[in-house]
Design an enzyme around this catalytic site. Structure first.
Site, PDB file in Angstrom:
ATOM      1  N   ASN A   1       0.850  -1.196   0.000  1.00 59.58           N
ATOM      2  CA  ASN A   1       0.000   0.000   0.000  1.00 59.58           C
ATOM      3  C   ASN A   1       0.885   1.245   0.000  1.00 59.58           C
ATOM      4  O   ASN A   1       2.068   1.179   0.360  1.00 59.58           O
ATOM      5  CB  ASN A   1      -0.966  -0.009   1.195  1.00 59.58           C
ATOM      6  CG  ASN A   1      -0.251  -0.220   2.519  1.00 59.58           C
ATOM      7  OD1 ASN A   1       0.576   0.594   2.925  1.00 59.58           O
ATOM      8  ND2 ASN A   1      -0.570  -1.315   3.211  1.00 59.58           N
ATOM      9  N   PRO A   2       0.352   2.386  -0.421  1.00 61.08           N
ATOM     10  CA  PRO A   2       1.168   3.606  -0.505  1.00 61.08           C
ATOM     11  C   PRO A   2       1.814   4.012   0.815  1.00 61.08           C
ATOM     12  O   PRO A   2       2.924   4.560   0.811  1.00 61.08           O
ATOM     13  CB  PRO A   2       0.163   4.664  -0.981  1.00 61.08           C
ATOM     14  CG  PRO A   2      -0.830   3.884  -1.778  1.00 61.08           C
ATOM     15  CD  PRO A   2      -0.983   2.585  -1.036  1.00 61.08           C
ATOM     16  N   TYR A   3       1.154   3.764   1.934  1.00 62.24           N
ATOM     17  CA  TYR A   3       1.745   4.100   3.227  1.00 62.24           C
ATOM     18  C   TYR A   3       3.049   3.325   3.428  1.00 62.24           C
ATOM     19  O   TYR A   3       4.104   3.895   3.724  1.00 62.24           O
ATOM     20  CB  TYR A   3       0.759   3.795   4.352  1.00 62.24           C
ATOM     21  CG  TYR A   3       1.348   3.901   5.745  1.00 62.24           C
ATOM     22  CD1 TYR A   3       1.940   5.078   6.183  1.00 62.24           C
ATOM     23  CD2 TYR A   3       1.320   2.806   6.617  1.00 62.24           C
ATOM     24  CE1 TYR A   3       2.493   5.174   7.455  1.00 62.24           C
ATOM     25  CE2 TYR A   3       1.855   2.893   7.889  1.00 62.24           C
ATOM     26  CZ  TYR A   3       2.441   4.077   8.303  1.00 62.24           C
ATOM     27  OH  TYR A   3       2.996   4.162   9.561  1.00 62.24           O
ATOM     28  N   GLY A   4       2.984   1.997   3.259  1.00 60.51           N
ATOM     29  CA  GLY A   4       4.172   1.172   3.430  1.00 60.51           C
ATOM     30  C   GLY A   4       5.243   1.489   2.404  1.00 60.51           C
ATOM     31  O   GLY A   4       6.441   1.521   2.712  1.00 60.51           O
TER      32      GLY A   4
ATOM     33  N   LYS B   1       6.959   4.790   3.320  1.00 58.26           N
ATOM     34  CA  LYS B   1       7.845   4.602   4.472  1.00 58.26           C
ATOM     35  C   LYS B   1       9.135   3.883   4.062  1.00 58.26           C
ATOM     36  O   LYS B   1      10.217   4.223   4.546  1.00 58.26           O
ATOM     37  CB  LYS B   1       7.123   3.808   5.569  1.00 58.26           C
ATOM     38  CG  LYS B   1       6.198   4.644   6.437  1.00 58.26           C
ATOM     39  CD  LYS B   1       6.994   5.548   7.366  1.00 58.26           C
ATOM     40  CE  LYS B   1       6.124   6.215   8.393  1.00 58.26           C
ATOM     41  NZ  LYS B   1       6.903   7.046   9.337  1.00 58.26           N
TER      42      LYS B   1
END
Length: 396
Positions: free
Chosen positions: A197-200, A203
């Site tokens: 996902n874009p969050y991971g 990060k």
């Protein structure tokens, strides 16, 4: 004409007096602002005192980390734009530690490179704990560009300012989301990183920037990849208070508490067809008190030219259904549960192998009773039905 002039003289005098008073008031408030005079203790290095910049220090995890640092006699500067944090948490910290030179709060956006550079120029930082980031998996799938910009660009700005001003220690708040959905459990630090996902993904990009930069410097770097955070300050001073508009994207603990308080009609569990023991997602729930303890231990163990990467978790996976049952017991409320389809970007099972951090940092999770952690957090929620004083929050 003479009479007209004579009438204007008193009016002019009144205006001059008002301007002088206004200037005096402005000067008074400026003098209360850290950095106004050369005697500002935050602008100099004091022997035996470590000055830590905590980005996102008004947020849930950042505020708890600040509390722990202050209790351990660190000097702290919080920088936060309050887009996700709470000024109420900062005010509590300032009341708990009112002594000069202990804590200052700077309202600023890390996306503004000139402002961040000025903050570093005006303050003598010894280390940075970088928490500030948008951090909801579901939201990241809906607003990917926002996540890539916020997490990667802001981290780059921090690194550039650290390099320019000679700040040599970075403790980076990362996430298990960088691993994606590994084939094997538990997750170790050597598990390949394939975020889904874009969050991971964002990060991981930030981690890569930090690691590449560290190869060209003598800085000390600690990257902490932590799992699902729950709980609150055992003494009831701080808690989790997400903005109402973010409840839909927030942590499951917040949703459980909202359902228990009747703020929402029930709890929505997204996904019951995962290949797990009861069909719901399995996560490693880490108490926020244990998490900030890991950050402080990482800061203490950070050494020049060394990079440490650590998973921060309990090493035990709990299913969402198990979590909900623990929340029901902790709150004493028979929470209504609706089972829905999967949430985009989620993964079935994630839990840690914390043996590396146990061995190298002498850190072990102590608050591992899920129901007890939720009971402590519930106590704060009940006594803060409206969260922090939202009337004082600054929306950006």
């Amino acid at each position: 004409m003479d009479c007209s002039v004579s009438r204007r003289k008193p009016q002019l005098l009144v205006k001059i007096i008002m301007v002088v008073l206004l200037i005096a008031v402005c000067i008074f408030f400026l003098k209360q602002t850290p950095g106004f005079s050369g005697t500002n203790v935050f602008a100099k290095h004091d022997f035996g005192v470590t000055h830590v910049l905590v980005t996102g220090g008004a947020g849930y995890i950042g505020s708890h980390a600040t509390l722990r640092l202050l209790k351990d006699s660190y000097r702290v500067t919080i920088v936060d734009n309050l887009s996700r944090g709470n000024i109420g948490a900062v005010q509590i910290l300032l009341k708990l530690f009112p002594e000069p030179g202990r804590l200052q709060f700077i309202f600023a956006d890390l996306g503004d490179a000139k402002v961040v550079d000025r903050i570093f120029a005006q303050n003598a930082f010894d280390a940075v704990m970088h928490f500030a980031a948008v951090a909801y998996v579901g939201e990241s799938t809906l607003e990917p560009l926002r996540y890539y910009h916020n997490i990667t660009s802001n981290t780059l700005v921090i690194l550039e300012s650290m390099a320019k001003h000679g700040v040599k220690t970075l403790i980076y708040s990362s996430t298990c989301a960088t691993y994606g959905e590994p084939e094997k459990m538990p997750i170790t630090e050597k598990t390949p990183q394939f975020p889904i996902n874009p969050y991971g993904k964002a990060k991981k990009m930030a981690e890569d920037m930090i690691l590449d930069f560290s190869k060209t410097t003598d800085m000390a770097v600690m990257i902490l990849r932590y799992f699902n955070v729950i709980g609150s300050d055992p003494e009831g001073r701080l808690g989790e208070a997400p903005r109402p508009e973010l409840r839909e994207q927030g942590r499951i603990s917040g949703a459980c508490f909202d359902a228990a308080r009747g703020i929402i009609p029930g709890l929505k569990v997204k996904g019951t067809d995962y290949h797990t023991r009861d069909g719901t997602c399995i996560r490693d729930y880490i108490d926020v008190t244990d998490l900030v303890d890991a950050h402080v231990k990482a800061l203490d163990k950070a050494r020049p030219k060394n990079v440490g990467i650590y998973n921060v978790g309990t090493g035990k996976g709990r299913s969402v259904k198990e979590f909900v049952e623990a929340c029901k017991k902790a709150t004493g409320v028979d929470i209504k549960v609706d089972y829905l389809e999967r949430r985009p970007g989620d993964y079935a099972e994630v839990y840690s192998d914390p043996s590396k951090i146990n061995k190298e940092l002498n850190w072990t999770a102590k608050y591992t009773d899920l129901e007890q952690s939720l009971r402590i957090a519930w106590r704060w929620q009940k006594s803060h039905r409206n969260g922090y004083d939202t009337s004082l929050n600054i929306h950006t």
